[in-house]
Design a protein around this motif. Structure first.
Motif, PDB file in Angstrom:
ATOM      1  N   GLU A   1       5.548  -5.902  -7.533  1.00 18.69           N
ATOM      2  CA  GLU A   1       4.485  -5.733  -8.536  1.00 18.69           C
ATOM      3  C   GLU A   1       4.940  -6.211  -9.921  1.00 18.69           C
ATOM      4  O   GLU A   1       4.130  -6.608 -10.742  1.00 18.69           O
TER       5      GLU A   1
ATOM      6  N   ALA B   1      11.373   0.604   1.024  1.00 21.77           N
ATOM      7  CA  ALA B   1      10.133  -0.161   1.021  1.00 21.77           C
ATOM      8  C   ALA B   1       9.291   0.127  -0.221  1.00 21.77           C
ATOM      9  O   ALA B   1       8.551  -0.742  -0.687  1.00 21.77           O
ATOM     10  N   TYR B   2       9.419   1.344  -0.759  1.00 15.83           N
ATOM     11  CA  TYR B   2       8.663   1.676  -1.972  1.00 15.83           C
ATOM     12  C   TYR B   2       9.186   0.865  -3.153  1.00 15.83           C
ATOM     13  O   TYR B   2       8.420   0.303  -3.934  1.00 15.83           O
TER      14      TYR B   2
ATOM     15  N   MET C   1       0.840  -1.201   0.000  1.00 17.29           N
ATOM     16  CA  MET C   1       0.000   0.000   0.000  1.00 17.29           C
ATOM     17  C   MET C   1       0.871   1.245   0.000  1.00 17.29           C
ATOM     18  O   MET C   1       0.722   2.140   0.797  1.00 17.29           O
ATOM     19  N   ARG C   2       1.816   1.257  -0.936  1.00 20.73           N
ATOM     20  CA  ARG C   2       2.629   2.448  -1.164  1.00 20.73           C
ATOM     21  C   ARG C   2       2.505   2.786  -2.635  1.00 20.73           C
ATOM     22  O   ARG C   2       2.502   1.894  -3.470  1.00 20.73           O
ATOM     23  N   PRO C   3       2.409   4.080  -2.964  1.00 20.62           N
ATOM     24  CA  PRO C   3       2.182   4.424  -4.366  1.00 20.62           C
ATOM     25  C   PRO C   3       3.390   4.125  -5.236  1.00 20.62           C
ATOM     26  O   PRO C   3       4.527   4.067  -4.758  1.00 20.62           O
TER      27      PRO C   3
ATOM     28  N   LEU D   1     -13.100 -10.724  -0.830  1.00 27.55           N
ATOM     29  CA  LEU D   1     -13.828  -9.566  -1.345  1.00 27.55           C
ATOM     30  C   LEU D   1     -13.724  -8.348  -0.425  1.00 27.55           C
ATOM     31  O   LEU D   1     -13.990  -7.231  -0.846  1.00 27.55           O
ATOM     32  N   THR D   2     -13.361  -8.571   0.817  1.00 27.31           N
ATOM     33  CA  THR D   2     -13.379  -7.476   1.792  1.00 27.31           C
ATOM     34  C   THR D   2     -11.955  -7.151   2.213  1.00 27.31           C
ATOM     35  O   THR D   2     -11.549  -7.395   3.338  1.00 27.31           O
TER      36      THR D   2
ATOM     37  N   VAL E   1       7.193  -4.467   7.228  1.00 27.76           N
ATOM     38  CA  VAL E   1       6.045  -3.920   7.932  1.00 27.76           C
ATOM     39  C   VAL E   1       4.803  -4.228   7.115  1.00 27.76           C
ATOM     40  O   VAL E   1       4.694  -3.851   5.945  1.00 27.76           O
TER      41      VAL E   1
ATOM     42  N   PHE F   1     -10.823  -1.355   4.405  1.00 26.50           N
ATOM     43  CA  PHE F   1     -11.815  -0.897   5.377  1.00 26.50           C
ATOM     44  C   PHE F   1     -13.048  -0.281   4.711  1.00 26.50           C
ATOM     45  O   PHE F   1     -13.979   0.104   5.410  1.00 26.50           O
TER      46      PHE F   1
ATOM     47  N   ASP G   1       1.174  -4.219   5.537  1.00 22.79           N
ATOM     48  CA  ASP G   1       0.175  -3.196   5.249  1.00 22.79           C
ATOM     49  C   ASP G   1      -1.219  -3.766   5.531  1.00 22.79           C
ATOM     50  O   ASP G   1      -1.381  -4.948   5.816  1.00 22.79           O
ATOM     51  N   ARG G   2      -2.216  -2.883   5.495  1.00 22.04           N
ATOM     52  CA  ARG G   2      -3.549  -3.282   5.938  1.00 22.04           C
ATOM     53  C   ARG G   2      -4.153  -4.378   5.047  1.00 22.04           C
ATOM     54  O   ARG G   2      -4.831  -5.272   5.515  1.00 22.04           O
ATOM     55  N   ARG G   3      -3.868  -4.282   3.760  1.00 32.49           N
ATOM     56  CA  ARG G   3      -4.408  -5.306   2.863  1.00 32.49           C
ATOM     57  C   ARG G   3      -3.793  -6.674   3.187  1.00 32.49           C
ATOM     58  O   ARG G   3      -4.495  -7.689   3.259  1.00 32.49           O
TER      59      ARG G   3
ATOM     60  N   ARG H   1      -2.606   1.305  -5.432  1.00 32.38           N
ATOM     61  CA  ARG H   1      -2.142   1.160  -6.825  1.00 32.38           C
ATOM     62  C   ARG H   1      -3.295   0.923  -7.791  1.00 32.38           C
ATOM     63  O   ARG H   1      -3.142   0.277  -8.819  1.00 32.38           O
TER      64      ARG H   1
ATOM     65  N   PHE I   1     -21.940  -7.805  -2.923  1.00 32.11           N
ATOM     66  CA  PHE I   1     -21.799  -8.882  -1.942  1.00 32.11           C
ATOM     67  C   PHE I   1     -22.213  -8.431  -0.553  1.00 32.11           C
ATOM     68  O   PHE I   1     -22.282  -9.228   0.359  1.00 32.11           O
ATOM     69  N   LEU I   2     -22.502  -7.153  -0.383  1.00 28.67           N
ATOM     70  CA  LEU I   2     -22.960  -6.681   0.919  1.00 28.67           C
ATOM     71  C   LEU I   2     -24.450  -6.354   0.938  1.00 28.67           C
ATOM     72  O   LEU I   2     -25.077  -6.389   1.989  1.00 28.67           O
TER      73      LEU I   2
ATOM     74  N   LEU J   1     -16.113  -3.886   7.528  1.00 29.35           N
ATOM     75  CA  LEU J   1     -16.660  -2.789   8.331  1.00 29.35           C
ATOM     76  C   LEU J   1     -16.473  -3.052   9.816  1.00 29.35           C
ATOM     77  O   LEU J   1     -17.013  -4.005  10.363  1.00 29.35           O
TER      78      LEU J   1
ATOM     79  N   ASP K   1     -14.824  -2.121   2.764  1.00 27.91           N
ATOM     80  CA  ASP K   1     -15.717  -3.275   2.694  1.00 27.91           C
ATOM     81  C   ASP K   1     -15.718  -4.101   3.975  1.00 27.91           C
ATOM     82  O   ASP K   1     -16.704  -4.748   4.296  1.00 27.91           O
TER      83      ASP K   1
ATOM     84  N   GLU L   1       8.093  -2.658  -3.057  1.00 29.82           N
ATOM     85  CA  GLU L   1       6.732  -2.876  -3.541  1.00 29.82           C
ATOM     86  C   GLU L   1       6.659  -2.766  -5.068  1.00 29.82           C
ATOM     87  O   GLU L   1       5.944  -3.535  -5.721  1.00 29.82           O
ATOM     88  N   ASP L   2       7.427  -1.811  -5.627  1.00 27.28           N
ATOM     89  CA  ASP L   2       7.500  -1.722  -7.093  1.00 27.28           C
ATOM     90  C   ASP L   2       8.003  -3.042  -7.674  1.00 27.28           C
ATOM     91  O   ASP L   2       7.463  -3.545  -8.662  1.00 27.28           O
TER      92      ASP L   2
ATOM     93  N   ARG M   1     -22.815   2.254   8.305  1.00 23.43           N
ATOM     94  CA  ARG M   1     -22.287   3.058   9.413  1.00 23.43           C
ATOM     95  C   ARG M   1     -22.333   4.513   9.000  1.00 23.43           C
ATOM     96  O   ARG M   1     -22.165   4.841   7.820  1.00 23.43           O
TER      97      ARG M   1
END
Lengths: 288, 810
Positions: free
Chosen positions: B149, B141-142, A1-3, B722-723, B300, B726, B302-304, A44, A259-260, B730, B728, B145-146, A188
């Motif tokens: 990908e 770290a960037y 999650m870095r651009p 699918l979720t 570190v 954040f 990431d959220r995904r 991305r 799906f929700l 919740l 999706d 990730e590049d 929410r």
């Protein structure tokens, strides 16, 4: 999650921004509040090579003329809430803004960003449809005026061409005494809406003279409901037959399930919200 | 004995002054001012950053990993795949052999067991979306990730096992080579005469309940940094973990590295909730990469990544059969428990952890003479299941307490009355499985809740006439076993093996106290509570106690923080260790004051002669004597003020109890649910710090509300998540949370040194059941599954809308 890597450009003026955007074409994106673009870049889902930071440009005012309200592209959402004339002339718009995200998002998010991003559930896009707003779009060659109905083409797709930038949205002033309401439903508070309805009515002799209804959640862009609007005109404020109007709108739309949420639920919800928004607008008009 | 009596008894004349006081958390200053240092704040010279290529297919053979596109990235990149890490895995057999004594009980038959190992990087086959395939090291770290990908993975699809039904379908091949089915483990537990219960039952009530798959979602995700120091040949691993010693032991065994030269440090950890209570492939991999490259390595999450590839929780399907006498007494209970545990068995609680826990705790607070459970863990192509606050208990309590309401409805009895008729009232109580419950306040808590929600129940009845808004009240009554000792883990046959917690207390020459404890604070307030406990035992102020944890270099070996054990066992260990020092201080004081040690009390920084407050020695002078001026000590006494206690739990543990009540209001047309009230009456024995207890309960309830209403990790039929953000997935936010009212009953347990029972998880256990019961009450329909989102509630309210239509039209 870095651009992905990108180049950052600080626009010194609107013309400078337009020059940069013209030069970069499809590889360039204006950066304003960053509330949608930056998360998309981090995921991305968007990877513009050039970001043109327009944050410092003088497009930050809500201005009134005798006939219209002009909202600069860099007007933050919270500014609508701080300007009493917004609530006076555009009550449904004012109410819609209270539903945009959370305080941080309302502090940072911009009108131009939200309208250009064209999220199908965006409150401002719905309000622009409801009040027949006109999008003021510029590029290095000049200016175009695009009606909201023509501007929002599909989910996240607008009439903007590469090199163009939204500089303002113009909302024609409704007649004095217009009333309105905006209702939204999300799992929410602050989420993307499952459905939302905006209503604006003008009143004569205790009856609805004209009505406008806009809806999100039915299609991948906000829509108007001209049939329901016709149905409502002439109805007494005390008995607008809102339930029938809601049922009729629900029957006319064909939303897509996710799906929700199921399509049936969205349909029923839009019918219910329509009735509630009409009732609220009529009650407000009647109480004046 | 009241808790006040018990407190008085602790330390005799050294009356607790700090235990039980509303002491504000000392850790909050650094957390709120930004001074805390988390994993991502750690930087090492020459550090490389790790990025992952993770599986995008749920079940597939990897046919190619193409790195050719890295060439034009213009950066130095190192790539590792499963070939490089071959043989290194997470091993977590669900039928772990504890290498110790024979199993202590005979009532657990083994039916089937199959084991899996999770490779650090995929071994040619991927088994869930998010599984690491390749590790990419770059200077930042960037760029990592590049690079990740740009690596293209080619897959050859294999049959996906995406549901419990598919996992039990013999026509679909098992996801592991050599397996005969997709069942990790299937076992039974039983006790009492179920045939007699069946024969005597006036009612037989059978219901099926389901709790959805969830993620754990601490605010800070996972992360690891590892650095090898060739000077002293020490490998230091920083990890955002709840279990630093267990990580150290696992790394030592898996990497063949001497444990004495391994140091694992958990820095400030921004929440864990059990998620960080496993040893993960990423931890082993980062340590391995640091050794392999000779450079410090950092990853570190990431959220995904966190949402798809850390651990998931719940995904429980229970079918319960209750045998009930005419008067509502439960005669027997049968349970069939199936849990979808995903693609790999997790260390140290294994694939068998969740179903086994559900089976064990289902009899709950009720006196049920006969009980039998069959439980199984199914392997599917999803993220592995691990521990998350409550660990199976939220699902067990959901089923048990939905069942109680369904029984009440079936036999026409008030649901609270039915519970009162069945709860255990005499203690200690031995349940059908042989577990011994310590004293609790089950009936008292129910009666208290009955009084608290009486008006709400009247409002609920009055709302039955409304076609637009309905009110409902639901309760959940439950117990939570915690602090159980080693025999409980041996019985479960999980590689955790034991559950003791150790603390070392040291008094420095200036009289200040250091507590080194094998817990790891990630929000619990240990630093505050342990200081309170040590202060009382030593007669000093909590401000004079410095609590250190999370670092294997400084803290004694322990299992870490999980299972609501920190207060009762960690606090108990601190207490016991501090008492050893207190005894020495008293002996020195008695020597100086020419009296007997039994006549010395420690408080207010002084050792005083009981009954003669004017005769005292400052404790800091005693410390100076014990460590420096040792010539003033009693003859023959060993210098120093350091003591350690490793405290294992009582064999059957302690049993906290609570009753939760939810009052809901449902908009019939939209399905919108509003929580009007949420009430908790809880009993965790001795309350060490009421502010922290309330905070723990409230935080848990918020997560329980998420489980009940919102949080749902969804996979499609191809095993695609699918979720994954954040938007999706919740979580409950502040507007969804009512004021949570917390009431206390204090029934101290004789089974831990301070009378405390576990309380960390309880808040999260009750809400799904209480809220579902409230919804069932409001809508007059059975509720068999969560989450109860607006769309689901709208569907459940269909009959009410239809009736209103009929009324209007007719």
């Amino acid at each position: 999650m870095r651009p992905s890597s990108f180049r950052y450009h600080k626009a010194e003026s609107v013309d400078h921004a337009l020059e940069l955007l013209a030069r970069f074409g499809e590889d360039g994106r204006p950066l304003a509040g960053g509330q949608s673009l930056v998360p998309m870049m981090n995921l991305r889902l968007a990877a513009p090579e050039h970001l043109v930071d327009i944050g410092g440009l003088p497009l930050t005012d809500i201005a009134f003329t005798d006939t219209a309200m002009r909202v600069g592209a860099l007007v933050r959402h919270r500014q609508y809430l701080a300007e009493p004339r917004v609530a006076h002339h555009f009550p449904a718009l004012h109410e819609a803004v209270t539903w945009i995200g959370h305080p941080t998002i309302r502090e940072n998010g911009t009108t131009g960003g939200s309208l250009s991003h064209a999220d199908p559930t965006a409150e401002l896009a719905l309000a622009a449809m409801l009040y027949d707003a006109v999008m003021i779009v510029r590029n290095t060659a000049g200016e175009r005026r695009i009606a909201a109905a023509d501007f929002f083409e599909d989910a996240y797709v607008t009439a903007l061409q590469p090199g163009e930038m939204l500089v303002a949205a113009e909302f024609p002033l409704p007649p004095v005494g217009a009333a309105g309401a905006f209702v939204e439903f999300a799992e929410r508070r602050g989420d993307f809406a499952i459905a939302a309805i905006g209503v604006s009515i003008t009143v004569a002799d205790g009856r609805i003279a004209t009505a406008a209804i806009a809806c999100s959640g039915a299609e991948p862009r906000p829509i108007r409901a001209p049939e329901i609007e016709m149905m409502l005109s002439g109805r007494p404020l005390t008995d607008p037959q809102s339930r029938a109007a809601g049922r009729r709108l629900a029957a006319a739309i064909d939303p897509v399930g996710t799906f929700l949420t199921t399509a049936d639920y969205r349909k029923a919800l839009i019918g219910e919200l329509t009735a509630r928004a009409i009732d609220t607008a009529c009650a407000r008009a009647a109480s004046r | 004995m009241t808790s006040a009596d018990r407190r008085h008894q602790i330390g005799g004349a050294d009356r607790p002054r700090h235990i039980g006081a509303r002491v504000r958390r000392v850790e909050d200053r650094r957390l709120l001012s930004g001074a805390a240092r988390y994993l991502d704040d750690i930087r090492q010279p020459g550090m490389l950053h790790l990025g992952f290529v993770r599986a995008q297919a749920a079940h597939a053979r990897i046919t190619d990993i193409d790195t050719s596109a890295l060439a034009d990235l213009g950066a130095e990149i190192r790539v590792f795949t499963g070939q490089d890490t071959s043989g290194l895995t997470i091993k977590a057999p669900a039928g772990h052999d504890p290498k110790s004594a024979a199993l202590p009980d005979g009532h657990q038959g083994y039916w089937r067991m199959q084991d899996s190992e999770q490779p650090l990087l995929a071994d040619g086959v991927v088994r869930f979306v998010g599984e690491p395939i390749a590790a990419v090291l770059a200077e930042d770290a960037y760029v990592a990730e590049d690079a990740a990908e740009r690596i293209a993975v080619a897959y050859e699809a294999l049959p996906v096992v995406a549901t419990m039904a598919q996992a039990q379908d013999p026509s679909i091949p098992p996801i592991f080579a050599g397996w005969t089915s997709n069942v990790y483990i299937e076992r039974q537990m039983a006790g009492g005469d179920l045939a007699a219960a069946r024969a005597a039952a006036a009612h037989v009530i059978r219901r099926t309940y389901y709790n959805q798959r969830q993620a754990g979602v601490p605010m800070e995700g996972r992360g690891v940094v590892a650095a090898y120091d060739p000077a002293d040949r020490v490998l230091t691993v920083w990890s955002s973990t709840q279990i630093p010693h267990l990580v150290r032991t696992y790394l030592a065994e898996e990497l063949g590295f001497p444990e004495s030269r391994l140091r694992v440090v958990a820095p400030e950890v921004g929440g864990g909730f059990g998620v960080k209570g496993q040893v993960f492939v990423e931890e082993v991999l980062v340590a391995w990469l640091a050794l392999k490259t000779g450079r410090p390595v950092k990853w570190v999450e990431d959220r995904r990544e966190h949402l798809v590839a850390s651990i998931h929780a719940r995904d429980h399907l229970h079918t319960l059969t209750a045998y009930v006498a005419a008067d509502g007494r439960l005669l027997g209970l049968e349970a069939d428990i199936t849990v979808d545990v995903g693609a790999y068995s997790t260390f140290p609680f294994t694939a068998g952890g969740d179903p086994g826990m559900a089976a064990k705790v289902l009899p709950g607070p009720y006196d049920i003479p006969a009980y039998a459970a069959t439980f199984r863990a199914l392997a599917t192509n999803k993220c592995p299941l691990g521990t998350y606050r409550g660990v199976a208990r939220p699902s067990a309590v959901f089923s048990q307490e939905r069942l109680m309401d369904d029984i009440a409805a079936e036999i026409g009895m008030d649901p609270i009355e039915l519970r009162l008729r069945n709860v255990v009232r005499t203690f200690p109580y031995k349940n059908a499985l042989g577990f011994s419950y310590d004293e609790g306040s089950y009936a008292q808590a129910l009666e208290r809740v009955r009084d608290l929600v009486a008006e709400d129940r009247a409002a609920a009845r009055a709302s039955r006439a409304s076609a637009t808004t309905r009110i409902g009240v639901g309760v959940a009554c439950f117990i939570e076993q915690s602090s159980h000792g080693t025999p409980d883990f041996t019985r479960r046959r999980v590689p955790i093996e034991t559950g003791y917690i150790a603390a070392r207390v040291t008094m420095e020459p200036d009289g200040e106290v250091t507590v080194d404890i094998g817990l790891q604070n990630h929000g619990q307030g240990h630093e505050t509570v342990m200081a309170q406990v040590a202060a009382d035992a030593l007669g000093v102020a909590p401000e004079n106690v410095h609590v250190r944890q999370g670092d294997t270099l400084t803290t004694p070996y322990s299992v870490g923080t999980w299972g609501s054990r920190g207060g009762p066992l960690g606090g108990g260990a601190v207490h016991e260790a501090a008492l050893k020092i207190a005894a020495k201080l008293k002996a020195i004081a008695a020597h100086l004051l020419q009296t007997d040690a039994s006549r010395i009390a420690l408080h207010g920084g002084r050792a005083v002669v009981i009954g003669n407050e004017g005769s005292y020695v400052e404790i800091r002078r005693l410390a100076r004597i014990a460590l420096r001026n040792v010539d003033q000590m009693p003859a023959g006494m060993e210098p120093g003020l350091e003591a350690q206690c490793s405290l294992d739990g009582p064999a059957d543990g302690t049993y906290s109890n609570a009753v939760h009540a939810a009052v809901v209001e449902i908009d019939i047309a939209t399905g919108k649910l509003r929580l009007r009230r949420f009430v908790v009456v809880e009993d965790c024995g001795t309350i060490l710090n009421p502010l922290i207890v309330d905070g723990q309960v409230r935080g848990g309830v918020v997560q329980g509300i998420g489980s009940a209403l919102l949080e749902h990790f969804i996979y499609d039929e191809d095993g695609q998540p699918l979720t994954t953000s954040f938007a999706d997935y919740l979580m409950p936010l502040a507007p969804e949370i009512p004021n949570i009212e917390v009431h206390h009953i204090e029934t101290p347990t004789p089974r831990t040194p301070l009378g405390a029972k576990g309380l960390g998880e309880g808040g999260a256990i009750g809400p799904p059941a209480a809220i579902a019961n409230a919804v069932a009450d409001a809508l007059g329909v059975p509720v068999s599954a969560t989450p109860l989102n607006a769309n689901t509630l709208w569907t459940l309210a269909a009959d009410i809308r239809a009736a209103a239509e009929t009324d209007r039209d007719g």
